[in-house]
Design a protein around this motif. Structure first.
Motif, short mmCIF file in Angstrom:
data_model
loop_
_atom_site.label_atom_id
_atom_site.label_comp_id
_atom_site.label_asym_id
_atom_site.label_seq_id
_atom_site.Cartn_x
_atom_site.Cartn_y
_atom_site.Cartn_z
N VAL A 195 0.80 -1.20 -0.04
CA VAL A 195 -0.16 -0.07 -0.06
C VAL A 195 0.98 1.25 0.14
O VAL A 195 0.56 2.16 -0.89
CB VAL A 195 -0.87 0.01 1.31
CG1 VAL A 195 -1.71 1.41 1.27
CG2 VAL A 195 -1.91 -1.28 0.98
N SER A 196 1.89 1.28 0.76
CA SER A 196 3.02 2.34 0.88
C SER A 196 3.58 2.63 -0.53
O SER A 196 3.91 3.76 -0.74
CB SER A 196 3.97 2.21 2.07
OG SER A 196 3.31 2.31 3.24
N PHE A 197 3.88 1.61 -1.02
CA PHE A 197 4.59 1.38 -2.39
C PHE A 197 3.50 2.43 -3.40
O PHE A 197 4.16 3.40 -4.10
CB PHE A 197 4.72 0.20 -3.05
CG PHE A 197 5.88 -0.06 -3.94
CD1 PHE A 197 6.91 -0.61 -3.49
CD2 PHE A 197 5.85 0.51 -5.18
CE1 PHE A 197 8.09 -1.04 -4.32
CE2 PHE A 197 7.04 0.36 -5.93
CZ PHE A 197 8.12 -0.21 -5.32
N ALA A 198 2.47 2.11 -3.30
CA ALA A 198 1.41 2.79 -4.44
C ALA A 198 1.54 4.34 -3.99
O ALA A 198 1.47 5.14 -4.63
CB ALA A 198 -0.10 2.27 -4.08
N ILE A 199 1.38 4.60 -2.71
CA ILE A 199 1.48 5.93 -2.24
C ILE A 199 2.65 6.61 -2.62
O ILE A 199 2.85 7.87 -2.99
CB ILE A 199 1.07 6.07 -0.96
CG1 ILE A 199 -0.20 5.46 -0.43
CG2 ILE A 199 1.41 7.61 -0.23
CD1 ILE A 199 -0.51 5.48 1.03
N ALA A 200 3.87 5.77 -2.38
CA ALA A 200 5.03 6.52 -2.82
C ALA A 200 5.34 6.74 -4.25
O ALA A 200 5.92 7.96 -4.79
CB ALA A 200 6.33 5.66 -2.33
N GLY A 252 -2.07 -1.55 -9.58
CA GLY A 252 -1.43 -2.87 -9.37
C GLY A 252 -1.04 -3.06 -7.92
O GLY A 252 -1.11 -4.04 -7.27
N PHE A 253 -0.34 -2.12 -7.30
CA PHE A 253 0.24 -2.27 -5.85
C PHE A 253 -1.13 -2.20 -4.74
O PHE A 253 -0.84 -2.86 -3.92
CB PHE A 253 1.17 -1.17 -5.41
CG PHE A 253 2.71 -1.34 -6.23
CD1 PHE A 253 3.36 -2.54 -5.62
CD2 PHE A 253 3.03 -0.49 -7.23
CE1 PHE A 253 4.79 -2.78 -6.19
CE2 PHE A 253 4.23 -0.85 -7.76
CZ PHE A 253 5.12 -1.72 -7.30
N ASN A 254 -2.10 -1.36 -5.06
CA ASN A 254 -3.20 -1.53 -4.42
C ASN A 254 -3.76 -2.85 -4.30
O ASN A 254 -4.27 -3.35 -3.36
CB ASN A 254 -4.25 -0.30 -4.49
CG ASN A 254 -3.68 0.74 -3.96
OD1 ASN A 254 -3.25 0.71 -2.73
ND2 ASN A 254 -4.14 1.88 -4.48
N LEU A 255 -3.87 -3.47 -5.51
CA LEU A 255 -4.55 -4.76 -5.59
C LEU A 255 -3.70 -5.84 -4.85
O LEU A 255 -4.22 -6.50 -4.38
CB LEU A 255 -4.79 -5.14 -7.17
CG LEU A 255 -5.84 -4.34 -7.81
CD1 LEU A 255 -5.60 -4.85 -9.36
CD2 LEU A 255 -7.14 -4.75 -7.20
N LEU A 256 -2.32 -5.53 -5.17
CA LEU A 256 -1.51 -6.71 -4.63
C LEU A 256 -1.61 -6.40 -3.06
O LEU A 256 -1.58 -7.44 -2.46
CB LEU A 256 -0.08 -6.30 -5.07
CG LEU A 256 0.98 -7.32 -4.49
CD1 LEU A 256 0.74 -8.46 -5.35
CD2 LEU A 256 2.35 -6.85 -4.75
N GLY A 257 -1.77 -5.35 -2.43
CA GLY A 257 -2.04 -5.19 -0.95
C GLY A 257 -3.37 -5.77 -0.59
O GLY A 257 -3.19 -6.65 0.49
N ASP A 258 -4.34 -5.25 -1.33
CA ASP A 258 -5.86 -5.96 -0.87
C ASP A 258 -5.67 -7.65 -1.09
O ASP A 258 -6.13 -8.39 -0.10
CB ASP A 258 -6.77 -5.55 -1.91
CG ASP A 258 -7.23 -4.27 -1.64
OD1 ASP A 258 -6.93 -3.58 -0.69
OD2 ASP A 258 -8.04 -3.74 -2.36
N GLY A 259 -4.84 -8.13 -2.09
CA GLY A 259 -4.96 -9.67 -2.33
C GLY A 259 -4.15 -10.26 -1.12
O GLY A 259 -4.58 -11.17 -0.46
N LEU A 260 -2.91 -9.51 -0.71
CA LEU A 260 -2.12 -10.12 0.17
C LEU A 260 -2.81 -10.03 1.63
O LEU A 260 -2.76 -11.15 2.27
CB LEU A 260 -0.69 -9.44 0.36
CG LEU A 260 0.05 -9.54 -0.52
CD1 LEU A 260 1.26 -8.68 -0.55
CD2 LEU A 260 0.75 -10.97 -0.75
N ARG A 261 -3.55 -8.97 1.88
CA ARG A 261 -4.42 -8.98 3.00
C ARG A 261 -5.40 -10.06 3.19
O ARG A 261 -5.37 -10.79 4.30
CB ARG A 261 -5.12 -7.57 3.35
CG ARG A 261 -5.85 -7.37 4.37
CD ARG A 261 -6.47 -5.96 4.66
NE ARG A 261 -6.19 -5.26 3.45
CZ ARG A 261 -5.77 -4.04 3.37
NH1 ARG A 261 -5.73 -3.40 4.53
NH2 ARG A 261 -5.41 -3.32 2.26
N ASP A 262 -6.13 -10.20 2.21
CA ASP A 262 -6.95 -11.45 2.09
C ASP A 262 -6.54 -12.92 2.26
O ASP A 262 -7.04 -13.69 3.06
CB ASP A 262 -7.72 -11.54 0.90
CG ASP A 262 -8.85 -10.57 0.72
OD1 ASP A 262 -8.88 -9.55 1.51
OD2 ASP A 262 -9.19 -10.28 -0.40
#
Lengths: 272, 281, 328
Positions: A195-200, A252-262
């Motif tokens: 998530v931070s990656f996306a923000i960065a 992409g990074f947000n989806l990855l974050g969501d996916g990992l969270r799930d």
């Protein structure tokens, strides 16, 4: 068999493509991304230049490819800075007594309340605008969110009976932090990192757009966007290509974050 | 044999917790979790502590295990006052007193292999944590040797509780404290774990402190019992006596509220659960 | 009079796993029936199937009929089920907090339960009925204005019970309603449940893992193991004269009163849901199992009083103390 979750797959594929693009750009780009050819200024997309050229006649596709390196580099360093400071701080705040913990968290809130971009602009003004100062500033601005998430995770771990059992066996606090707390918050670290990656990535683009990020001539998606400003009506494609690239990367990074969270959600894990 | 020295002596222990402030003007409210508890557990005894949620039994237990400090009062374990001792001087306690917890899900670190979990107390205390000893412990609690290579989530609740017991026994403790060890288990598995604890206490000559909300389980396992209510011990005695003829009003309510098969089959209804022992429904 | 609830051939599957198979179950008018089982026995899934509240990827088949409802509850759409739930069919679950709306006052919630199904003519009537219900579950009337988080677990469970009984349901389903409560609070809640259903002549389906609770609350009991009903009958009979080897073992293992320090046990562990053996689901843990147990045992006796075991325990004419494995 665990079913793959769609956001993890989609996020993984998008991030994979960006990484691949960055890697390929080291050995091959259609043209030299910084090569100026005034004879073909503002060329429309064609077979020679798929995404067209910019106001100096540089190939846009090549710039996007090389720019992805900046994007990833910024993300990695910013997230690295944030994690290296934020994770120990979060664990520390979870383990010390009430007052020191309060102090850490209030200091944390102070940084959190400070606008990240303003911090980065100040850094740029003081230390000179460069990709590195931008990255470090963005990293520092992301520390509080790391510290917060890790602290709440670490608090949960500290309340578990296996930590109590470790204490009853005589383990000291710091070995407990390393042996029990850290391994059990790694999933949180991974999620927060993506998530931070996306923000960065977004912040770097914004900074470059404002002229406080990556200085010319190194290609960066944010600066491409800035340079496209004057042609917004005559050649909107110059804004669209880097803009879409930024959007896709963030997605992409947000989806990855969501996916990992799930994936790490223990409630879902039981359904293995 | 120094059997004159009690295994555990609790002397007028009080534990207050500050609650988070609710007002800037008034002082933070205080929770009196344990208020003046005294008890003696003899060497080799099976001692039960029974009480409902929030009665302070878990807090008391942590204080006995030196995982929490009393606000006032003392805890003496095998003749040594452990109250306010720094961690480095608690080594004898960490070796001699071990705990088994209630929740088989949360009592084992999900990221550690079972053999590392069981060996943890040994490693921490600087004993050689040989594979031999781990296998021996696994066998003692009725698990196969290859269980050591697996992770906690690969085991059922009852098996996890066995792992927990193996870990507690690793440093060869003399005192075992079990905090609701069977409350989260299925009935058919509960009997196995109760038997295992009983057998091990016999074989290894352990002093057992068994904490539970269920007086019928305590009665089955323990010789003596202390009944806790609102941070205090309201009654202490031999379990059979307390169960058959409770003296304190709270214990009377507690005993009659326990549904048992025998009472139900001889016609007890739900209103009988509410009747205080001795007086008709 | 016909049965209030008739479940026939209920099978619940998730993807390739069968979690409940071929469950038959009836509850007569005003009857209190217990459904007992350990984890993975399928007892809660059976209840959720009746309520139509199964999770998305879990599928039920078979037939569930409720008196006064002209359609099968299996496969009924949400719109039709919502007309049944809270009206003819009410429920109390283990965790009361999730059953209450945290942003609504207690009184409004109970009143609304009646207004939704139009069982009271207006808001005023519903509110006074709510007040009366509160009194019935022995809570003070000033709780009408309280929010759920201001109550203790036992008080909340009593509110949930008041909600469930608000529309005089034909059937009340309770799934482990007292498991999370302290013993003394459990006693009160159990008593209120029994008084509540008796006063309304409602039928009760009571689900729990606790044998003693079932024996105290119910008249008839079904024992589930591995997604199947293995034995059923009147409480007094099943618990004194168990025929299925699982029931027998379970009774012996939970008999803390008469046994000495060592309890008789059932060997092994409860398998994870969906991983029970074929044929007799208990055969991997049963001391009496033989080769024929690989075949699914036939049901012996009427639906409401029988068992499914290849090697049943001897029937005993007079009540006896359970002693598992004594014949082994």
């Amino acid at each position: 068999m665990r079913r793959l979750n769609p956001s993890l797959v989609a996020g993984g594929v998008i991030v994979g493509i960006i990484v691949l693009m960055a890697l390929v750009s080291f050995i091959w780009t259609p043209y030299d991304a910084t090569f100026v050819d005034p004879s073909i200024r503002l060329a429309k997309p064609s077979w020679e230049h798929w995404f067209g050229t910019d106001k100096f006649g540089r190939d846009v596709l090549s710039q996007i490819m090389v720019g992805s390196r900046t994007t990833l580099f910024v993300g990695v360093v910013a997230v690295g800075v944030a994690a290296v400071i934020g994770v120990p701080l979060g664990i520390l705040a979870a383990m010390v007594r009430r007052w020191p913990s309060e102090f850490i968290m209030r200091a944390n809130d102070l940084v959190l309340a400070f606008p990240a971009l303003l911090l980065a602009i100040m850094f740029g003004a003081v230390f000179g605008a460069s990709t590195l100062t931008a990255m470090i500033a963005i990293g520092i601005a992301s520390v509080p969110s790391f510290a917060r998430v890790i602290r709440s995770g670490a608090l949960q771990v500290m309340r578990t009976e296996y930590v109590l059992a470790a204490r009853a066996a005589g383990r000291q606090p710091w070995p407990i932090a390393v042996r029990h707390v850290l391994p059990n918050v790694t999933s949180l670290i991974t999620v927060q990192a993506s998530v931070s990656f996306a923000i960065a990535v977004l912040a770097e683009a914004a900074l470059s757009f404002l002229g406080f990020g990556t200085p010319p001539p190194t290609p960066s998606w944010g600066r491409m966007l800035q340079e496209s400003q004057e042609f917004l009506f005559s050649a909107p494609r110059l804004a669209i290509f880097p803009g879409v690239a930024i959007a896709i990367a963030v997605l992409g990074f947000n989806l990855l974050g969501d996916g990992l969270r799930d994936r790490f959600d223990p409630k879902l894990e039981d359904r293995r | 044999m120094p059997d004159q020295v009690p295994a555990i002596q609790v002397l007028d222990v009080v534990r207050d917790y500050p609650r988070p402030r609710t007002s800037l003007l008034r002082p933070a409210p205080v929770v009196h979790a344990v208020r003046g508890v005294s008890l003696d557990v003899k060497q080799g005894e099976r001692f039960g502590i029974v009480g409902e949620s929030g009665c302070g039994k878990s807090t008391l237990l942590r204080i006995i295990a030196a995982l929490d400090q009393p606000t006032s009062g003392h805890v003496v374990v095998e003749g040594t006052d452990i109250t306010r001792l720094p961690e480095r001087r608690l080594r004898f306690l960490r070796e001699n007193l071990q705990l088994v917890f209630q929740d088989p899900m949360s009592s084992l670190d999900p990221r550690m292999r079972v053999r590392d979990i069981i060996a943890e107390p040994l490693v921490v205390q600087g004993h050689p944590a040989s594979g031999e000893r781990v296998r021996e412990l696994l066998e003692a609690v009725g698990l196969s040797a290859d269980a050591g290579d697996r992770y906690p989530h690969q085991f059922s609740g009852g098996q996890r509780q066995r792992i927990s017991i193996a870990r507690a026994l690793a440093p060869r403790p003399r005192i075992l404290i079990a905090d609701e060890p069977v409350s989260a288990l299925d009935v058919s598995v509960r009997a196995q774990v109760l038997n295992l604890i009983s057998d091990l206490v016999d074989e290894l000559d352990l002093t057992l402190v068994f904490v539970s909300h269920d007086l019928s389980v305590v009665k089955h396992v323990c010789d003596r019992v202390a009944v806790m209510h609102a941070g205090q011990i309201v009654e202490t005695g031999y379990t059979g006596d307390v169960y058959a003829a409770p003296q304190h009003a709270y214990t009377q309510r507690l005993v009659s509220a326990i549904p048992t098969l025998q009472r139900a089959l001889s016609g007890a209804t739900t209103s009988d659960l509410l009747a205080t022992k001795g007086e008709p429904a | 009079m016909s049965d209030v609830l008739t479940v026939q051939g209920l099978t619940v599957t998730v993807r390739d796993k069968t979690l409940v198979s071929e469950v038959d179950l009836t509850v007569g008018p005003g009857e209190r029936v217990g459904l007992i089982g350990e984890s993975g026995s399928g007892k809660s899934l059976t209840a959720l199937s009746v309520l139509g509240l199964l999770p998305e990827d879990v599928v039920a088949s078979g037939s569930v009929r409720l008196t006064g409802v002209d359609h099968d509850l299996i496969g009924a759409d949400e719109r039709r089920m919502s007309r049944v739930r809270g009206r003819e069919l009410a429920m109390v679950f283990q965790e009361p907090m999730t059953a209450l709306n945290p942003t609504m006052r207690i009184g409004d919630q109970i009143a609304e339960a009646m207004l939704i199904h139009r069982t009271r003519p207006g808001r005023g009537a519903a509110r006074s009925a709510a007040l009366e219900l509160l009194e019935r579950v022995q809570l003070p009337s000033d709780l009408m204005r309280a929010y759920p988080h201001q109550l203790s677990g036992g008080q909340r469970q009593r509110i949930v019970l008041a909600l469930a009984l608000a529309n005089d349901p034909a059937l009340l389903i309770c799934d482990e309603p007292s498991t999370a409560l302290d013993v003394t609070v459990q006693a009160l809640v159990l008593d209120l449940i029994v008084k509540g259903v008796v006063a309304r002549s409602s039928a009760l389906l009571f689900i729990t893992h606790d044998l003693a609770v079932v024996a105290t609350v119910c008249e008839r009991v079904l024992v589930m193991y591995g997604g199947r009903v293995v034995e059923s009958g009147p409480v007094g009979e099943v618990f004194t004269n168990p025929r299925h080897r699982y029931t027998q073992g379970l009774l012996a293992a939970s008999d803390l009163d008469t046994a000495d320090r060592r309890l008789p046990t059932i060997r092994g562990n409860v398998p994870a849901a969906g991983q029970f053996p074929s044929g007799c689901v208990f055969r991997t843990r049963c001391p009496h199992a033989t080769d024929i147990c690989a075949g699914t045992p036939e049901w012996t006796g009427p639906v409401a009083d029988g068992f499914a075991c290849h090697h049943p325990a001897e029937p005993v004419s007079s009540p006896r103390l359970p002693a598992g494995g004594a014949h082994a």
